[in-house]
Design an enzyme around this catalytic site. Sequence first.
Site, PDB file in Angstrom:
ATOM      1  N   LYS A 240      19.135 106.879  36.370  1.00 18.21           N
ATOM      2  CA  LYS A 240      19.662 107.248  35.308  1.00 18.21           C
ATOM      3  C   LYS A 240      18.727 108.792  34.812  1.00 18.21           C
ATOM      4  O   LYS A 240      17.779 108.911  35.396  1.00 18.21           O
ATOM      5  CB  LYS A 240      19.325 106.556  34.120  1.00 18.21           C
ATOM      6  CG  LYS A 240      20.000 105.058  34.092  1.00 18.21           C
ATOM      7  CD  LYS A 240      19.633 104.336  32.890  1.00 18.21           C
ATOM      8  CE  LYS A 240      20.123 103.091  33.101  1.00 18.21           C
ATOM      9  NZ  LYS A 240      21.715 103.050  32.562  1.00 18.21           N
ATOM     10  N   ARG A 314      25.880  93.280  35.888  1.00 18.55           N
ATOM     11  CA  ARG A 314      26.951  92.131  36.245  1.00 18.55           C
ATOM     12  C   ARG A 314      26.607  91.421  37.473  1.00 18.55           C
ATOM     13  O   ARG A 314      27.148  90.365  37.639  1.00 18.55           O
ATOM     14  CB  ARG A 314      28.235  92.862  36.383  1.00 18.55           C
ATOM     15  CG  ARG A 314      28.553  93.897  37.554  1.00 18.55           C
ATOM     16  CD  ARG A 314      29.464  94.891  37.277  1.00 18.55           C
ATOM     17  NE  ARG A 314      28.921  95.713  36.033  1.00 18.55           N
ATOM     18  CZ  ARG A 314      29.807  96.802  35.678  1.00 18.55           C
ATOM     19  NH1 ARG A 314      31.253  97.043  36.291  1.00 18.55           N
ATOM     20  NH2 ARG A 314      29.615  97.603  34.507  1.00 18.55           N
TER      21      ARG A 314
END
Length: 460
Positions: A240, A314
Amino acid sequence: MTLSFAPASDPSLPLHVLEQSDFESWLTDQPDHIRAWVAADGFSGALGQTLLVPGTDGNPQFVMAGYGSAAKRVRKRFPLAAAAESLPKGTYHIASGVPADVLEAECLGWLMTGYAFDRYAAQSPANATLIAPEGVDARRIEIMANAEALTRDLVNTPASDMGPVQLQHAVEALAREHGADISVITGDALLEQNFPMIHAVGRAAEQAPRLIEMNWGDQGPKLTLVGKGVCFDTGGLNLKPGASMGLMKKDMGGAANVLGLARMIMALDLKVQLRVLIPAVENAVAGNAFRPGDILTARNGLTVEINNTDAEGRLVLADALALAHEGAPNLLISMATLTGAARVALGADLAPFYTDDDKAADVLARAGRAAADPVWRMPFHDPYEAMIEPGIANLDNAPSGGFAGSITAALFLRRFAAESRYMHFDIYSWQRSKEPGRSKGGLGQGPRALLGALPEILGL
């Protein structure tokens, strides 16, 4: 910190809550000295205004609190908290003016004005205490307030003090408080017991990945809660940008919200068999980090192509959901700070949820409105299933294109919940700026709505 009502026996001042449109007619009926005092102050009943009114002897007689207009109140989650935060220290009781249908929510908001995250520096929460009004369930409100405080504390704590180890300790403390059982699978034992994706995401971090399980209750329907416990998310090898890492201590907000809900369920002694599963990891960068292009095999045998290591939540949820499904729950709920796409769709204030159960969705939406915990149903849109099928593997963890990002993530998770009756929450768990009863920082989203809905959904 314990958030609670003042004892009913405490001396208290009457609090008159005044709708702005009714204020002038109310004032007309008051004695001359009160009208003069109010005129000198300029009180108008605007939202958040307060005025201490003395009697003819100079001692405090009562307090007025502005309730604004209906148009102003709908913009605030807890309108009365705006007044509570400006009251001087003391004890109060509501003498008039709060509608019965919002009284419980307003009392909860008042209690939440006493919350402060003071682990690292002294804070100054509001210190006006309230005697619980007649007709409200004071114990339930206090339980909800303290569960919210737990969630906020966990989310607010930085990753230096809230890694997988410390998150495990938080679950252990909650289990001790309510007599629940806890077990933990850590490090390479995850591979031995077939949780390969939890291991892959967390193996590069200093603190070993783990699956934390808590069980409580032996009566009633089986309720399983799964919370994303990514204690910090660098994005992995798909690193990120720095600005995007600023709030990543809150990437375990799903776990924090699940624990807040669990605390309410246990404290209220709901007749359910509660199971809580938290995959706790840090998505770090190291030589053994999982990579873009890797193909992982999940607990249930599905293969997953990794097209973005920043879509790690996820993956850890998938293994936990597969385990949850094996236990044949009557209801399976996952909560996660999962996608930025959900924020684009609904912003920070609404908690999106997914379910194939129309009746349960309606019940949950009503319960959210009643509990000042709004939720909004999003679709499990079956035609988008093809978007998560890359061809080289059964599933793609990060479909290209960016369209329907929250929906495709939810569809991905549904593959692991399989035939279970399933709900998924894609929450933000953060209050960006201070609001009445809602301090800046960590925030519960969805637990109170679920608490209100569970009796009807599960037939309790």
